[in-house]
Design an enzyme around this catalytic site. Structure first.
Site, PDB file in Angstrom:
ATOM      1  N   ASN A 114      -0.326  47.718  96.080  1.00  0.00           N
ATOM      2  CA  ASN A 114      -1.421  46.840  95.632  1.00  0.00           C
ATOM      3  C   ASN A 114      -2.066  46.108  96.808  1.00  0.00           C
ATOM      4  O   ASN A 114      -2.206  44.886  96.832  1.00  0.00           O
ATOM      5  CB  ASN A 114      -0.946  45.852  94.548  1.00  0.00           C
ATOM      6  CG  ASN A 114       0.123  44.884  95.029  1.00  0.00           C
ATOM      7  OD1 ASN A 114       0.846  45.164  95.991  1.00  0.00           O
ATOM      8  ND2 ASN A 114       0.234  43.744  94.378  1.00  0.00           N
ATOM      9  N   ASP A 165      11.052  41.984  96.149  1.00  0.00           N
ATOM     10  CA  ASP A 165       9.703  41.674  95.645  1.00  0.00           C
ATOM     11  C   ASP A 165       9.043  40.614  96.526  1.00  0.00           C
ATOM     12  O   ASP A 165       8.404  39.688  96.032  1.00  0.00           O
ATOM     13  CB  ASP A 165       9.729  41.225  94.175  1.00  0.00           C
ATOM     14  CG  ASP A 165       8.317  41.169  93.590  1.00  0.00           C
ATOM     15  OD1 ASP A 165       7.378  41.705  94.203  1.00  0.00           O
ATOM     16  OD2 ASP A 165       8.146  40.562  92.508  1.00  0.00           O
ATOM     17  N   ASN A 179       5.915  36.878  88.806  1.00  0.00           N
ATOM     18  CA  ASN A 179       5.929  37.927  87.775  1.00  0.00           C
ATOM     19  C   ASN A 179       7.003  38.955  88.080  1.00  0.00           C
ATOM     20  O   ASN A 179       6.995  39.483  89.190  1.00  0.00           O
ATOM     21  CB  ASN A 179       4.588  38.666  87.717  1.00  0.00           C
ATOM     22  CG  ASN A 179       3.513  37.842  87.075  1.00  0.00           C
ATOM     23  OD1 ASN A 179       3.791  36.823  86.457  1.00  0.00           O
ATOM     24  ND2 ASN A 179       2.277  38.275  87.245  1.00  0.00           N
TER      25      ASN A 179
HETATM   26  O1  DOR Z   1       4.926  37.781  91.308  1.00  0.00           O
HETATM   27  C1  DOR Z   1       4.587  38.875  91.711  1.00  0.00           C
HETATM   28  N1  DOR Z   1       3.706  39.016  92.722  1.00  0.00           N
HETATM   29  N2  DOR Z   1       5.087  39.972  91.125  1.00  0.00           N
HETATM   30  C2  DOR Z   1       4.653  41.215  91.420  1.00  0.00           C
HETATM   31  O2  DOR Z   1       5.180  42.157  90.892  1.00  0.00           O
HETATM   32  C3  DOR Z   1       3.500  41.381  92.362  1.00  0.00           C
HETATM   33  C4  DOR Z   1       3.471  40.277  93.319  1.00  0.00           C
HETATM   34  C5  DOR Z   1       2.247  40.214  94.221  1.00  0.00           C
HETATM   35  O3  DOR Z   1       1.751  41.255  94.638  1.00  0.00           O
HETATM   36  O4  DOR Z   1       1.835  39.104  94.539  1.00  0.00           O
END
Ligand code: DOR
Length: 399
Positions: A52, A263, A236
């Site tokens: 991402n 993460d 998340n």
């Molecule tokens: O809290 C989160 N942030 N969970 C994820 O899975 C993606 C991540 C992000 O890219 O900031």
């Protein structure tokens, strides 16, 4: 080089299956150089980076660019994870085979699952033809839109919209069933709910090719951390309740959850110094795995053997990379840890560009002192450096 490692733990260097290094596109939060420096300081020899980015990593060209940039930087090896669909929009399958050729080790969706059952089924079928694991963030966006934290008594008290467990459980159940019919390799990112644990346990019992990971923060924190509206605790999937934490720990102990992954999700202070509703979700984690999780080992909640396996052999198996090894004749990939060193997590000493972690300022015990990746020292703390430059011979360093 001879180092005095008395009282230290020597373990294979770690493999992180889940980090967001933000390059290309959001280098103000993190870039490949700062992210790999943070990884080295955390004891990692290998880091898998999520797609991402801006633009999304859905092509051979971006995958190649990431690999080339990491080689320039040196340090831990970077393994790109490609997007499942073009732009992570959930419609058209991305060129997974091309990305694999360029070095991608898996494909993954975005934090919000917008991939329909039909597209996910096609993705699993396609990926299985060249044995690529498919990673799922496991969130049914239709049930989480606008949610700020875990749905429960605390979200009600705080007046924040909740993210129900079932939003995770539904997608895990759906994709376990799709993995069963396609025979594909399916990996669940950051499991956080006791329902998802139950589904995974049953799936593994039936021999379905599913693996799963859990983060250090979901193993150690609950939604109570959000009570002061502290935006660094917005993440998340959200921090859940003690019953979920207990289920995650048990699942990690019995192998239902295979892997510990960070993460690592860096965000700038601007994206966290704001109203809870506006704050970006995510926490950094690469540099904190050892001090945070050795606490669980000390309290008896996690065995040292399981901790090391979940950070080395288990993630290596998911991406088809042998565990980093201590064997003679191999390029050393190892990590030396002082399990007794007590210190405060100091923002000035973090290598990451971002500071978004609830562990900042906390006193923790256990420090990575030395990391070797690909046969080279990629991190040495000041005490190790002082020892290495000390004169050899009587009075000098001993093994
Ligand atoms: O809290 C989160 N942030 N969970 C994820 O899975 C993606 C991540 C992000 O890219 O900031």
């Amino acid at each position: 080089q001879v180092l005095n490692g008395q009282g230290m733990l020597l373990v294979p260097a770690f493999i992180d299956l889940h980090a967001h290094l933000r390059e290309p596109g959001q280098e103000y939060k993190e870039d490949i150089a700062s992210g790999l420096a943070a990884a080295a300081a955390g004891g990692f020899a290998h880091v898998c980076v999520m797609p991402n980015t801006r633009p999304v990593n859905d092509t051979r060209a971006i995958t190649e660019m990431m690999v080339a940039r990491a080689r320039e930087v040196g340090g831990p090896a970077l393994h790109p994870i490609g997007a499942i669909t073009v732009g992570q929009k959930g419609k058209e399958l991305a060129e997974m085979a091309d990305m694999k050729e360029a070095g991608a080790v898996a494909v993954s969706d975005d934090g919000h699952c917008v991939t329909s059952s039909a597209v996910m089924r096609r993705a699993l079928e396609y990926a299985s033809t060249f044995d690529m694991p498919v990673i799922q963030h496991a969130e049914d966006h239709a049930l989480t839109e606008g949610a700020q934290m875990h749905e429960g008594a605390i979200s009600t008290r705080l007046g924040l919209r909740g993210w129900p467990r079932v939003a995770e459980d539904i997608i895990v159940a759906r994709d376990v069933l799709l993995a069963e019919v396609t025979g594909a390799r399916y990996h669940v990112a950051h499991v956080s709910s006791l329902g998802a644990v139950r589904i995974l346990r049953e799936a593994k019992g039936r021999g379905i090719a599913v693996t799963a990971e859990v983060t250090p923060h979901h193993l150690t924190l609950t939604d109570e951390a959000v009570i002061g509206y502290d935006t660094v605790c917005k993440v998340n999937p959200p921090l859940r309740e003690q019953a979920d934490v207990d289920a995650l720990r048990e699942a990690l102990a019995d192998g239902t959850i295979d892997v510990i992954a960070t993460d690592h999700a860096p965000h700038s202070s601007l994206e966290k110094d704001c109203e809870f509703a506006e704050a970006s979700p995510g926490m950094i984690g690469l540099e904190l795995v050892v001090p945070v999780l050795l606490g669980l080992v000390r309290s008896g909640a996690l065995s040292l053997g399981r901790l090391v396996d979940a950070l080395t052999r288990a993630p290596g198996r998911v991406i088809g990379l042998g565990a980093p090894t201590l064997a003679v004749g191999q390029r050393a990939e190892l990590c030396l840890i002082d399990p007794e060193r007590r210190y405060r997590i100091d923002p000035a000493r973090l290598r990451s560009k971002s500071r978004n972690t609830p562990f900042l300022g906390r006193e923790l015990v256990g420090q990575v002192c030395l990391t070797l990746a690909g046969g080279r020292v990629v991190f040495a703390d000041s005490l190790v450096e002082a020892q290495s430059s000390a004169p050899r011979g009587p009075g000098g360093p001993v093994s």
